[in-house]
Design an enzyme around this catalytic site. Structure first.
Site, PDB file in Angstrom:
ATOM      1  N   GLN A  16      42.021  39.302  44.774  1.00 53.02           N
ATOM      2  CA  GLN A  16      43.149  39.525  45.685  1.00 53.02           C
ATOM      3  C   GLN A  16      44.534  39.161  45.142  1.00 53.02           C
ATOM      4  O   GLN A  16      45.501  39.908  45.325  1.00 53.02           O
ATOM      5  CB  GLN A  16      42.923  38.756  47.004  1.00 53.02           C
ATOM      6  CG  GLN A  16      43.998  39.025  48.014  1.00 53.02           C
ATOM      7  CD  GLN A  16      43.876  38.267  49.319  1.00 53.02           C
ATOM      8  OE1 GLN A  16      44.812  38.179  50.073  1.00 53.02           O
ATOM      9  NE2 GLN A  16      42.719  37.711  49.612  1.00 53.02           N
ATOM     10  N   GLU A 138      41.216  31.499  47.276  1.00 51.31           N
ATOM     11  CA  GLU A 138      42.190  31.286  48.350  1.00 51.31           C
ATOM     12  C   GLU A 138      42.148  29.890  48.998  1.00 51.31           C
ATOM     13  O   GLU A 138      43.124  29.153  49.014  1.00 51.31           O
ATOM     14  CB  GLU A 138      41.945  32.355  49.438  1.00 51.31           C
ATOM     15  CG  GLU A 138      42.720  32.166  50.722  1.00 51.31           C
ATOM     16  CD  GLU A 138      44.209  32.391  50.555  1.00 51.31           C
ATOM     17  OE1 GLU A 138      44.591  33.385  49.940  1.00 51.31           O
ATOM     18  OE2 GLU A 138      44.992  31.569  51.062  1.00 51.31           O
ATOM     19  N   ASP A 167      46.349  33.551  47.865  1.00 49.85           N
ATOM     20  CA  ASP A 167      46.194  34.772  47.072  1.00 49.85           C
ATOM     21  C   ASP A 167      47.407  35.693  47.204  1.00 49.85           C
ATOM     22  O   ASP A 167      48.143  35.921  46.256  1.00 49.85           O
ATOM     23  CB  ASP A 167      44.956  35.535  47.544  1.00 49.85           C
ATOM     24  CG  ASP A 167      43.682  34.952  46.957  1.00 49.85           C
ATOM     25  OD1 ASP A 167      43.759  34.305  45.911  1.00 49.85           O
ATOM     26  OD2 ASP A 167      42.618  35.162  47.546  1.00 49.85           O
ATOM     27  N   GLY A 247      63.528  22.412  63.923  1.00 50.72           N
ATOM     28  CA  GLY A 247      64.219  21.472  64.796  1.00 50.72           C
ATOM     29  C   GLY A 247      64.174  21.847  66.275  1.00 50.72           C
ATOM     30  O   GLY A 247      64.687  21.107  67.118  1.00 50.72           O
TER      31      GLY A 247
HETATM   32  N1  CAO Z   1      35.142  44.427  30.218  1.00 47.34           N
HETATM   33  C1  CAO Z   1      34.324  43.431  29.817  1.00 47.34           C
HETATM   34  N2  CAO Z   1      34.442  42.158  30.219  1.00 47.34           N
HETATM   35  C2  CAO Z   1      35.443  41.894  31.091  1.00 47.34           C
HETATM   36  C3  CAO Z   1      36.328  42.865  31.550  1.00 47.34           C
HETATM   37  C4  CAO Z   1      36.147  44.199  31.075  1.00 47.34           C
HETATM   38  N3  CAO Z   1      36.932  45.195  31.458  1.00 47.34           N
HETATM   39  N4  CAO Z   1      37.206  42.306  32.390  1.00 47.34           N
HETATM   40  C5  CAO Z   1      36.873  41.006  32.456  1.00 47.34           C
HETATM   41  N5  CAO Z   1      35.806  40.765  31.671  1.00 47.34           N
HETATM   42  C6  CAO Z   1      35.142  39.480  31.444  1.00 47.34           C
HETATM   43  C7  CAO Z   1      36.057  38.502  30.774  1.00 47.34           C
HETATM   44  O1  CAO Z   1      36.108  38.704  29.380  1.00 47.34           O
HETATM   45  C8  CAO Z   1      35.436  37.199  31.178  1.00 47.34           C
HETATM   46  O2  CAO Z   1      34.330  36.938  30.379  1.00 47.34           O
HETATM   47  P1  CAO Z   1      34.176  35.552  29.536  1.00 47.34           P
HETATM   48  O3  CAO Z   1      34.140  34.455  30.541  1.00 47.34           O
HETATM   49  O4  CAO Z   1      32.874  35.751  28.813  1.00 47.34           O
HETATM   50  O5  CAO Z   1      35.338  35.412  28.628  1.00 47.34           O
HETATM   51  C9  CAO Z   1      34.987  37.536  32.588  1.00 47.34           C
HETATM   52  O6  CAO Z   1      34.832  38.931  32.689  1.00 47.34           O
HETATM   53  C10 CAO Z   1      36.123  37.222  33.602  1.00 47.34           C
HETATM   54  O7  CAO Z   1      35.848  36.257  34.180  1.00 47.34           O
HETATM   55  P2  CAO Z   1      36.529  35.338  35.301  1.00 47.34           P
HETATM   56  O8  CAO Z   1      36.074  33.971  34.886  1.00 47.34           O
HETATM   57  O9  CAO Z   1      37.961  35.548  35.458  1.00 47.34           O
HETATM   58  O10 CAO Z   1      35.791  35.884  36.586  1.00 47.34           O
HETATM   59  P3  CAO Z   1      34.933  35.083  37.664  1.00 47.34           P
HETATM   60  O11 CAO Z   1      34.413  36.136  38.585  1.00 47.34           O
HETATM   61  O12 CAO Z   1      33.935  34.183  37.070  1.00 47.34           O
HETATM   62  O13 CAO Z   1      36.022  34.188  38.401  1.00 47.34           O
HETATM   63  C11 CAO Z   1      38.050  33.815  39.672  1.00 47.34           C
HETATM   64  C12 CAO Z   1      36.849  34.749  39.383  1.00 47.34           C
HETATM   65  C13 CAO Z   1      38.943  34.517  40.653  1.00 47.34           C
HETATM   66  C14 CAO Z   1      37.521  32.497  40.272  1.00 47.34           C
HETATM   67  C15 CAO Z   1      38.795  33.521  38.343  1.00 47.34           C
HETATM   68  O14 CAO Z   1      39.126  34.750  37.738  1.00 47.34           O
HETATM   69  C16 CAO Z   1      40.061  32.699  38.536  1.00 47.34           C
HETATM   70  O15 CAO Z   1      40.010  31.489  38.731  1.00 47.34           O
HETATM   71  N6  CAO Z   1      41.240  33.347  38.447  1.00 47.34           N
HETATM   72  C17 CAO Z   1      42.518  32.684  38.516  1.00 47.34           C
HETATM   73  C18 CAO Z   1      42.869  32.293  39.917  1.00 47.34           C
HETATM   74  C19 CAO Z   1      42.873  33.459  40.868  1.00 47.34           C
HETATM   75  O16 CAO Z   1      43.548  34.448  40.707  1.00 47.34           O
HETATM   76  N7  CAO Z   1      42.138  33.271  41.947  1.00 47.34           N
HETATM   77  C20 CAO Z   1      42.260  34.165  43.082  1.00 47.34           C
HETATM   78  C21 CAO Z   1      41.241  35.159  43.136  1.00 47.34           C
HETATM   79  S1  CAO Z   1      41.370  35.993  44.662  1.00 47.34           S
HETATM   80  O17 CAO Z   1      40.698  34.944  45.755  1.00 47.34           O
END
Ligand code: CAO
Length: 424
Positions: A16, A138, A167, A247
C-alpha cells in the site's frame, strides 16, 4: 498537458504505502511503469479477493493509471532490463524491506553513477536506529509513531485508526519529497535520494500529541475531559477519546436513531466565537451570562455537563437535521458518515473524489479518486493494469530494445514463464 507529463517512474513498489505514492504521481500525469514479479505480481493482486479470477480491490484501488511489466529480477536478463529502466527513467520508487535493493545490486552509489539524474525514493518502516532492519506494516507504524498510544479511551486499549496514516500517509509524504527533488533537479541537474520512514510519517501526523506531551510538563491538559473529571494526568499524553485535539472543545454526540444506527452521531464543536448561538440553539440562554459557562476557561472543568446538555438537543434531531440547523448559525459540526453514505454521496461523485471505474475482469467498481485538484491538470482515473499487460510495449517503445534483444529476454524467462509447444 498534465503537470507531470514526461516524467518516467520506475515503480518498484508493492502493497500500500509505495503504490499510494506512485498512483498520485500517475494521476498528475507521470508515466508510471510498475515492475512486478512474473506469475504473482504485487501480492495484493490476490489479497482480500471478492470476485473470483479478478484482481482484488486492494490492488485495483491503489494502482490506477499505471502500466505493468513483469520482470524476474533474480534472472540476469531481468536485471539487465531493470538497468535499462534505471537509465531511462527519472525516478525509482520502492518500498521493499531494508536491504532488498542492495541485494539486487541497486545501491544508491551505483544507480547514481549509471543515471546521475535519477531520483531514488524509498519507504521503510523506520529510519536509522534500533529498528532500521525491521519489516513494517500499517499498524506497526501507527503504534510506533505515537498514534495508537493517543487514540481510544483512557480506560481502554490503545487503538489503531481506520485511516491508513502509516501506509497512505507515508506515500503522500514520499510523493511530496519526489516532486520537490524533481524541482531541485531543474536547478542542480542531479537526482537525490528521498527517504521516508513510516514511523516518522505517523509522528508528523501526530504532531499535536507531541505538543501536548510538552505542555503536560507545565500542568494538566485542561481541554481533555479527564481534567473536568478530576482524573490526574500521568507522565505521558493520555488517550483522549473523542476530545478535540485543538483549542475548541468538541465531542461526538448521539443523534436521533442512535439506538439502532451505529452512525447516528454528530461531531459538535463548542467554538468560543459562537458560544452564544449555541446557548440559544440548545435552549440555555442563561449560559450566555452565567459566569460558570460564559467564558471558555470556566467551561473547561464542566465539559461533561455541557456536552451532556447539548446531546439532549442533538438526540432530538437526525444528524442531517442537526447539521442544517447548526450550519445556519455557523456552529462547526460534522455528521459521522458511514462508508455507505460516502459511497452514495452525489457531491463526492461530482468532484471526482469518488469515481466509478470499469475493469475487464471485475466489471465496475468504486474508487477514491485524486483528492488533490489541479485546475490545469485534472485527473482522469484509468483502471489498474493487468499483470504484465504492458511488458512488450515497455521493452519496445520505452526502452527501445530491438527485436533480437526482446526475443532473448523473453526466451530467458525473465518476463514470465516460457511457453513451448509440446514435443511431437
Ligand atoms: N522478481 C524477483 N524477485 C523479486 C521481485 C521481482 N520482480 N520483486 C521483489 N523480489 C524479491 C526481492 O528481491 C526480495 O527478495 P530477497 O529477500 O531474497 O532479497 C523479496 O522479493 C522482497 O521482499 P520484501 O522483504 O520486501 O517482501 P515481504 O513480503 O517479505 O515484506 C513488507 C513486505 C511490506 C513487510 C516489506 O517490504 C517492508 O517492510 N517494506 C518497507 C515498509 C513498507 O513499505 N511497509 C508497508 C507495506 S504496506 O502495509
Amino acid at each position: 498537458m498534465k503537470a507531470l507529463e514526461g516524467v518516467k517512474i520506475l515503480d518498484f513498489t508493492h502493497v500500500q504505502s509505495g503504490p499510494t505514492c506512485t498512483q498520485l504521481l500517475a494521476w498528475f500525469g507521470a508515466d508510471v511503469i510498475k515492475v512486478e514479479r512474473p506469475g504473482t505480481g504485487d501480492i495484493t493482486r490476490g489479497q482480500l479477493c471478492d470476485v473470483p479470477d479478478a484482481d482484488s480491490l486492494y490492488f485495483t484501488m491503489l494502482n490506477h493509471n499505471k502500466r505493468s511489466i513483469t520482470l524476474d529480477t533474480k534472472n540476469p536478463k531481468g536485471m539487465e532490463v531493470l538497468w535499462e529502466m534505471v537509465k531511462t527513467c527519472d525516478v525509482m520508487v520502492e518500498n521493499f524491506a531494508p536491504g532488498v535493493l542492495d541485494r539486487m545490486g541497486l545501491t544508491w552509489a551505483k544507480v547514481h553513477e549509471v543515471n546521475p539524474r535519477m531520483i531514488v525514493a524509498s519507504i521503510k518502516g523506520f529510519g536509522p536506529g534500533p529498528y532500521e532492519d525491521c519489516k513494517v506494516y500499517e499498524n506497526v507504524a501507527q503504534c510506533a509513531g505515537g498514534a495508537a498510544s493517543t487514540t481510544g479511551f483512557r480506560d481502554g486499549l490503545p487503538l489503531v485508526t481506520g485511516a491508513q496514516i502509516g501506509d497512505s500517509g507515508t506515500g503522500l509524504h514520499l510523493a511530496l519529497g519526489i516532486v520537490t527533488a524533481l524541482y531541485h533537479r531543474t536547478h542542480s541537474g542531479l537526482g537525490q535520494k528521498v527517504d521516508c520512514a513510516m514511523q516518522d510519517g505517523v509522528l508528523n501526523l501526530c504532531r499535536v500529541k507531541l505538543r501536548d506531551q510538552q505542555r503536560l510538563g507545565h500542568g494538566p491538559l485542561k481541554e481533555y475531559s479527564q481534567f473536568g473529571e478530576g482524573e490526574p494526568f500521568g507522565d505521558a499524553v493520555p488517550r483522549a477519546g473523542n476530545d478535540s485535539g485543538g483549542g475548541q472543545p468538541g465531542r461526538i454526540l448521539k443523534c436521533k436513531g442512535w439506538e439502532t444506527d451505529p452512525n447516528a452521531y454528530i461531531y459538535f464543536i463548542t467554538q468560543a466565537p459562537v458560544w452564544e448561538k449555541i446557548c440559544d440553539v440548545i435552549g440555555e440562554p442563561g449560559w450566555k451570562t452565567d459566569p460558570n459557562y460564559a467564558k471558555p476557561p470556566a467551561r473547561l472543568p464542566r465539559l461533561n455537563e455541557i456536552f451532556g446538555r447539548i446531546e439532549q438537543w442533538t438526540m432530538s434531531k437526525s444528524k442531517f437535521e442537526a447539521m442544517d440547523i447548526l450550519n445556519e448559525y455557523d456552529i462547526p459540526c460534522g455528521p459521522i458518515l458511514s462508508m455507505k453514505e460516502i459511497a452514495e454521496e452525489k457531491s463526492l461523485r461530482d468532484t471526482g473524489t469518488v469515481v466509478e471505474v470499469d475493469h475487464p475482469t471485475r466489471g465496475k467498481y468504486l474508487s477514491v479518486g485524486n483528492p488533490i485538484k489541479l485546475s490545469n491538470s485534472p485527473t482522469e482515473v484509468r483502471r489498474s493494469p493487468l499483470l504484465g499487460e504492458h511488458t512488450e510495449e515497455v521493452l519496445r517503445d520505452v526502452l527501445k530494445l530491438d527485436e533480437g534483444r526482446i526475443a532473448a529476454i523473453t526466451e530467458s524467462g525473465a518476463t514470465g514463464a516460457v511457453t513451448r509447444a509440446a514435443a511431437e
